[in-house]
Design an enzyme around this catalytic site. Structure first.
Site, PDB file in Angstrom:
ATOM      1  N   ASP A   8      23.287  56.714  32.616  1.00 41.35           N
ATOM      2  CA  ASP A   8      22.711  57.977  32.144  1.00 41.35           C
ATOM      3  C   ASP A   8      21.998  57.628  30.829  1.00 41.35           C
ATOM      4  OD1 ASP A   8      22.491  60.841  31.426  1.00 41.35           O
ATOM      5  OD2 ASP A   8      24.068  60.344  29.979  1.00 41.35           O
ATOM      6  N   ASP A  10      20.666  60.372  27.993  1.00 37.40           N
ATOM      7  CA  ASP A  10      20.974  61.208  26.821  1.00 37.40           C
ATOM      8  C   ASP A  10      22.470  61.340  26.608  1.00 37.40           C
ATOM      9  OD1 ASP A  10      18.166  62.855  27.975  1.00 37.40           O
ATOM     10  OD2 ASP A  10      18.257  61.925  26.002  1.00 37.40           O
TER      11      ASP A  10
HETATM   12  C1  XBP Z   1      20.265  65.275  29.378  1.00 38.84           C
HETATM   13  C2  XBP Z   1      19.468  66.478  29.691  1.00 38.84           C
HETATM   14  C3  XBP Z   1      17.997  66.474  29.352  1.00 38.84           C
HETATM   15  C4  XBP Z   1      17.812  66.434  27.839  1.00 38.84           C
HETATM   16  C5  XBP Z   1      16.454  66.965  27.447  1.00 38.84           C
HETATM   17  O1  XBP Z   1      19.846  64.288  30.286  1.00 38.84           O
HETATM   18  O2  XBP Z   1      19.993  67.421  30.240  1.00 38.84           O
HETATM   19  O3  XBP Z   1      17.464  67.654  29.882  1.00 38.84           O
HETATM   20  O4  XBP Z   1      18.776  67.303  27.231  1.00 38.84           O
HETATM   21  O5  XBP Z   1      15.461  66.188  28.080  1.00 38.84           O
HETATM   22  P1  XBP Z   1      20.856  63.083  30.773  1.00 38.84           P
HETATM   23  P2  XBP Z   1      14.250  66.938  28.831  1.00 38.84           P
HETATM   24  O6  XBP Z   1      20.988  63.264  32.271  1.00 38.84           O
HETATM   25  O7  XBP Z   1      20.149  61.817  30.376  1.00 38.84           O
HETATM   26  O8  XBP Z   1      22.171  63.248  30.043  1.00 38.84           O
HETATM   27  O9  XBP Z   1      13.755  68.013  27.907  1.00 38.84           O
HETATM   28  O10 XBP Z   1      13.241  65.838  29.072  1.00 38.84           O
HETATM   29  O11 XBP Z   1      14.863  67.480  30.094  1.00 38.84           O
HETATM   30 MG    MG Z   2      23.889  62.511  29.362  1.00 38.37          MG
END
Ligand code: XBP
Ligand code: MG
Length: 259
Positions: A8, A10
């Protein structure tokens, strides 16, 4: 047999939400003359919805339901998200968001051992490549055989779609993979695809429900900075290397393909 690590982005590769995505959303709202301001606490609530465009829509529905919808709201959401992504990529390119502990070390160890690497994330592909380039160099983008990101699938996490997409693109069975996640939504997604998952938490996700995780750690740790184990059978103080990854898969692997 462990052939592939799927990460993953973020909260897992880097702690991007509080000081990365959040201020970028606020800059985009200001750019469009909107009086919306997502403070740290409110953003923590909004993170229940994955996907930036979906999060904006959720915010309006939940917190601005009294206001008349802006004209051509759908088009506005897309424009706001594009502006936010521009601000976020600029912030990454300024080097403002470092990788989390142990990420570079584990990626390099996996590459040296000939394991495959992939990404399964809700954020946009351009956010992924900007983060990789800013933290590991442009060439690191090619380390990942698959970068499954954002709108490539119809349903975002906690739906398993993005992990199913990654497995299919990789051409490997879930049982050969280990996923790394940071949130309940992410864990539900990887487990839904039948992938054994190791969770490293952050301030936004620490209290969430991680039932089903193979292990719950503060981070991947470094030899000089061991993780703290929060749940699971791994050593209480250590750092995640390939031998620990193999141990996790052997002890917690799924006996069957995800249905
Ligand atoms: C986390 C998310 C993303 C980010 C924002 O992604 O939910 O939406 O918060 O990015 P991950 P965008 O699956 O990597 O934990 O605005 O590009 O969606
Ligand atoms: Mg994440």
């Amino acid at each position: 047999m462990l052939s592939t690590l799927i990460f993953d982005v973020d909260g897992t590769l880097a702690d991007t939400e509080r000081d990365g995505h959040r201020p970028s959303f606020n800059l985009a709202f200001r750019e469009f003359g909107l009086d919306w301001e997502w403070d740290v606490a409110l953003y923590g609530e909004l993170l229940a919805v994955t996907g930036g465009k979906e999060r904006i829509r959720h915010f309006v529905a939940q917190y601005r339901s009294q206001d008349p919808l802006p004209r051509d709201f759908d088009a506005l959401v897309v424009k706001l998200h594009q502006a936010k992504t521009r601000h976020y990529r600029a912030l990454l390119e300024r080097g403002e968001i470092p990788l989390r502990p142990g990420v570079r070390r584990l990626l390099e160890e996996a590459r040296a051992a000939g394991l495959r690497l992939a990404i399964a994330t809700t954020t946009t592909p351009e956010n992924v490549t900007s983060l990789l380039a800013a933290t590991l160099g442009e060439e690191s983008i090619a380390w990942f055989d698959v970068i499954a990101a954002g709108d490539i699938v119809p349903a975002k996490k906690p739906a398993p779609d993005i992990y199913h997409y990654a497995l299919q693109a990789l051409g490997v069975p879930a049982r050969e993979c280990l996923a790394f996640e940071d949130s309940e939504n992410g864990l539900q997604s990887s487990l839904g695809a039948g992938i054994t998952t190791l969770v490293t938490v952050n301030e936004y996700t620490r209290g969430q429900d991680f039932q089903g995780a193979a292990a719950l750690l503060t981070d991947l740790g470094e030899p000089s900075l061991p993780y703290t184990r929060l749940q699971g059978a791994l050593p209480s103080l250590a750092y995640v290397d390939l031998s620990l990854c193999l141990q996790v898969l052997q002890n917690h692997g799924f006996p069957r393909e995800a249905c």
